[in-house]
Design an enzyme around this catalytic site. Structure first.
Site, PDB file in Angstrom:
ATOM      1  N   ASN A   7       0.860  -1.180   0.000  1.00  0.00           N
ATOM      2  CA  ASN A   7       0.000   0.000   0.000  1.00  0.00           C
ATOM      3  C   ASN A   7       0.899   1.234   0.000  1.00  0.00           C
ATOM      4  O   ASN A   7       1.514   1.560   1.017  1.00  0.00           O
ATOM      5  CB  ASN A   7      -0.884  -0.045   1.256  1.00  0.00           C
ATOM      6  CG  ASN A   7      -1.843   1.128   1.331  1.00  0.00           C
ATOM      7  OD1 ASN A   7      -1.835   2.015   0.464  1.00  0.00           O
ATOM      8  ND2 ASN A   7      -2.663   1.150   2.365  1.00  0.00           N
ATOM      9  N   ARG A  88      -2.712  -2.230  -3.247  1.00  0.00           N
ATOM     10  CA  ARG A  88      -3.917  -1.459  -2.974  1.00  0.00           C
ATOM     11  C   ARG A  88      -3.898  -0.232  -3.878  1.00  0.00           C
ATOM     12  O   ARG A  88      -2.915   0.523  -3.884  1.00  0.00           O
ATOM     13  CB  ARG A  88      -3.941  -1.015  -1.520  1.00  0.00           C
ATOM     14  CG  ARG A  88      -5.170  -0.215  -1.233  1.00  0.00           C
ATOM     15  CD  ARG A  88      -5.188   0.355   0.145  1.00  0.00           C
ATOM     16  NE  ARG A  88      -6.429   1.094   0.315  1.00  0.00           N
ATOM     17  CZ  ARG A  88      -6.660   1.903   1.334  1.00  0.00           C
ATOM     18  NH1 ARG A  88      -5.768   2.053   2.276  1.00  0.00           N
ATOM     19  NH2 ARG A  88      -7.799   2.539   1.419  1.00  0.00           N
ATOM     20  N   ARG A 238     -11.931  15.423   7.834  1.00  0.00           N
ATOM     21  CA  ARG A 238     -12.742  15.764   6.656  1.00  0.00           C
ATOM     22  C   ARG A 238     -14.167  16.097   7.081  1.00  0.00           C
ATOM     23  O   ARG A 238     -14.713  15.459   7.981  1.00  0.00           O
ATOM     24  CB  ARG A 238     -12.777  14.589   5.667  1.00  0.00           C
ATOM     25  CG  ARG A 238     -11.504  14.439   4.872  1.00  0.00           C
ATOM     26  CD  ARG A 238     -11.502  13.170   4.055  1.00  0.00           C
ATOM     27  NE  ARG A 238     -10.575  12.203   4.594  1.00  0.00           N
ATOM     28  CZ  ARG A 238     -10.530  10.921   4.242  1.00  0.00           C
ATOM     29  NH1 ARG A 238     -11.360  10.444   3.353  1.00  0.00           N
ATOM     30  NH2 ARG A 238      -9.644  10.117   4.781  1.00  0.00           N
ATOM     31  N   GLU A 383      -8.306  -5.233   5.704  1.00  0.00           N
ATOM     32  CA  GLU A 383      -8.227  -4.908   4.280  1.00  0.00           C
ATOM     33  C   GLU A 383      -7.075  -5.650   3.611  1.00  0.00           C
ATOM     34  O   GLU A 383      -7.179  -6.081   2.463  1.00  0.00           O
ATOM     35  CB  GLU A 383      -8.047  -3.395   4.109  1.00  0.00           C
ATOM     36  CG  GLU A 383      -9.313  -2.634   4.462  1.00  0.00           C
ATOM     37  CD  GLU A 383      -9.085  -1.146   4.694  1.00  0.00           C
ATOM     38  OE1 GLU A 383      -8.547  -0.802   5.766  1.00  0.00           O
ATOM     39  OE2 GLU A 383      -9.424  -0.348   3.820  1.00  0.00           O
TER      40      GLU A 383
END
Ligand code: AMP
Length: 398
Positions: A7, A88, A238, A383
């Site tokens: 990743n 990923r 966010r 994941e």
């Protein structure tokens, strides 16, 4: 089959080596601050007693990181065989509905999605190109954050803006955290003792980034993140959903540039912006307990909006077996789960407070009462394992 999962972020390379069938973790590590003056790394394996830590030369990038990683995996003490590499990749646009061998056409398609994820896809591509040079004989597979959401129908993925913006520029909802939502859906099916194709859930991935997805009979039908990972739930830094008019107002009346607004909404908003203190739920829970009003308000807004989104997603699927909590907050924060579920009693959720208090800590756990019409389950996400499984499946079938 041993899969090296990679990743690549803009300045980091995270990896794990996973035995795909058993899910056994063989090694993992992080190369951090790549490209800076002080790049460093930490690699560890349950097969070795001590982790390997160190620094890399000034401005070292993915090439040096992969040199170091390859030497570690092949070292005399470890001698780990790698059968394939799973990368990923954040944005696959409409090109990828599942994992894909990274041949030249696939690389070109990933490149074409870079404008949709300018911070992520270019870094992913650099990492893939370096890995291809270092491991030229190994199959390289891309697993996309967006792919699981490609089953979403136009009525859920189109924004109510001129249709040609979708046709000509691909402006639509894509959704993210796909590997996490897919992993917890398969785990939920296993826990409920049903085939995945007959299992419907709403999954809430609540980490630093947060998204929820409605999954009907194993396929995603809607999700909260959109063209970018900024839409939807309140997150660590966010904003999630807000009136697009706020952006015009910030620009026209307050004179902020587009770049400043981008930074404000992506890096200074969410829990951090509301609390003016931290993006970290643990700190905010502690501050709330000590009476900090802004922290209390921030977590209240977080859970209120989360419950509102889950209730909305529930209307997009005809039946629902369970609501799943995952991610750092979903797995660990007892209060977030309790406060969210208290707002969702009308969906038929009857919380078991004792089960909720003891759930998580790396374990799956049902947190509703045995006769609750709708179950809630805590499922630690994985994941990397999902990426390893998809890579092994693709390589095995070729
Ligand atoms: P992630 O991005 O999945 O690593 O999740 C990060 C978020 O999980 C941060 O807001 C952390 O504060 C939160 N988190 C991690 N552990 C706990 C915990 N024990 N209790 C509450 N929040 C936690």
């Amino acid at each position: 089959m041993n899969i090296l999962v990679i990743n690549c972020g803009s300045s980091s390379l995270k990896f794990s080596v996973i035995e795909a069938c058993s899910g056994k973790d063989l090694a993992r590590g992080l190369f951090d601050k790549l490209g800076s003056e002080t790049p460093c790394y930490k690699m560890e394996s349950p097969l070795l007693e001590a982790p390997a830590t160190g620094s890399l030369p000034c401005h070292a990038g993915y090439e040096t990181a992969l040199d170091t990683l390859a030497a570690y995996l092949a070292s005399e003490q470890l001698q780990l065989r790698i059968d394939a590499i799973g990368h990923r990749i954040v944005h696959g646009g409409e090109h990828f509905t599942g994992a894909c061998l990274l041949d030249q056409p696939a690389m070109d398609a990933v490149k074409s999605c870079s404008s949709l994820a300018p911070l992520h896809n270019p870094a992913n591509l650099l990492g893939i190109e370096s890995a291809k040079r270092h491991f030229p004989k190994l199959p390289q597979v891309g697993v996309f954050d967006t792919a699981f959401h490609q089953s979403i129908e136009p009525e859920a993925f189109l924004y109510p803006i001129p249709f040609e913006l979708y046709q000509q520029h691909g402006i639509r909802r894509y959704g993210f955290h796909g590997s996490s939502h897919k992993y917890v859906a398969s785990e939920a099916a296993r826990i409920l003792g049903k085939p995945l194709k007959q299992t419907s859930i709403i999954s809430a991935h609540l980490g630093n980034g947060c998204s929820a997805a409605a999954i009907e009979n194993g396929s995603c039908v809607d999700t909260t993140m959109g063209l970018t990972p900024l839409e939807g739930l309140v997150m660590g830094t966010r904003s999630g959903d807000l009136d697009p008019g706020v952006i015009f107002h910030l620009h026209r009346s307050l004179g902020l540039s587009i770049e400043e607004i981008d930074t404000l909404l992506n890096k200074k908003s969410g829990l951090l912006g509301l609390s003016q203190r931290s993006n970290d739920m643990r700190s905010l829970r502690q501050a709330s307990a000590e009476g900090d009003v802004a922290a209390q308000r921030a977590v209240k807004i977080f859970t209120r909006r989360l419950a509102k989104s889950i209730a909305g997603l529930r209307s997009t699927i005809s039946s629902c077996d369970a609501l799943v909590f995952t991610g750092g907050i979903g797995e660990n924060d007892v209060q977030t789960r309790a406060e969210t579920l208290a707002r969702l009693a009308h969906l038929g959720i009857q919380l078991d407070p004792a089960a909720n208090a003891s759930a998580g800590r790396g374990q799956n756990g049902i947190i509703t009462q045995p006769d609750s019409p709708l179950k809630a389950i805590v499922i630690p996400t994985n994941e990397e394992l999902m990426i390893a499984r998809e890579t092994a499946q693709l390589v095995g079938s070729n």
